[in-house]
Scaffold this motif. Structure first.
Motif: not given
Length: 271
Positions: A129-131, A163-165, A254-255, A264-265
């Motif tokens: 989470s962050g910028e 984990a992102p995936i 994607s953001v 989030e994606r």
């Protein structure tokens, strides 16, 4: 060739470490052997360096003096020994499986499944989470140049990495600041917490997973003390790099907002 140029000429070895050594782990021992023999030779010959500079061709002038050619000899010995060991013993860890003559083959099914995965796009979710920050805006030439691959960076607001995936942890450095993950679809990702944080040697990092673990999206991988890391003078830019970028036609962000929450994606990998 790209890692050869950055390593030999500029003395920047991260592309070699993350691009080659983490993928072909058998190259690590030849590097150690070649470096140890070369270092012993240079030390025994009392080679002198007259100014500090990162090792590389551009640093050669700092060795100009009566022992300069001994230094050149030491460099050549290191390269030749490491290269010869790799050439002789190979660089891949190949798994050999035996199959009885009457055993049915499912090779065709595997090829079809692989092709379906290869032809599909893949979503990558935010590990923090962050910028959200573009790689080219980072204060680090290795990542901003995208030599290691395309991706994006995050300045964390919460000091946990997820984990992102869905896939397997293929590399978790002993310094705990960098994690390599390969997805079920073949995407190879690198999460690198902070800039130059390898120098902390694992201080302020707590691993919540280990190399070889199979993970799902959102599984906790790492916790770190961001406050103390910043007090030590390190930036917390955390790039998420697709190290096999060349396998994809495009890496899409994607953001469209400045902040993101873990899970989030974040990226879409297009075949």
């Amino acid at each position: 060739m790209s890692t050869f140029f950055t390593g030999i000429v500029a003395g920047v070895t991260e592309p070699i470490l993350y691009g080659i050594v983490t993928k072909y782990k058998r190259t690590f021992l030849p590097i150690i052997i070649g470096g140890a023999i070369s270092g012993g030779l240079i030390g025994a010959l009392q080679v002198k360096q007259y100014a500090f500079a990162f090792a590389g061709v551009l640093a050669f002038p700092t060795f100009f003096g009566t022992t300069f050619w001994w230094y050149v000899l030491g460099v050549l010995v290191s390269i030749m020994i490491s290269a010869l060991i790799v050439i002789f013993f190979g660089f891949e860890d190949k798994e050999k499986t035996k199959k009885t003559p009457n055993e049915p083959s499912n090779e065709g099914v595997k090829i079809k499944e692989y092709q379906e995965k290869k032809d599909a796009s893949e979503d990558v979710y935010s590990p923090l989470s962050g910028e959200v920050v573009k790689l080219e805006d980072m204060n680090d030439g290795v990542f901003s140049s995208k030599d290691m691959g395309d991706g994006i960076a995050i300045i964390p607001s919460e000091y946990k990495v997820y984990a992102p995936i869905q896939g397997r942890i293929t590399n978790f450095l002993s310094s705990k600041h960098a994690i390599g993950i390969t997805s079920d679809n073949g995407a190879e990702l690198l999460i690198h917490v902070g800039i130059d944080t390898v120098k902390l040697k694992g201080k302020y990092f707590t691993a919540k997973a280990k190399e070889g673990d199979y993970v799902e999206v959102g599984d906790l991988l790492l916790e770190f003390d961001g406050v103390k890391i910043k007090e030590e003078g390190f930036e917390l830019f955390t790039p998420l790099i697709v190290t096999n970028t060349s396998n994809y036609s495009a890496i899409q962000i994607s953001v469209d907002k400045k902040t993101i929450t873990n899970g989030e994606r974040l990226l879409t990998l297009l075949p």
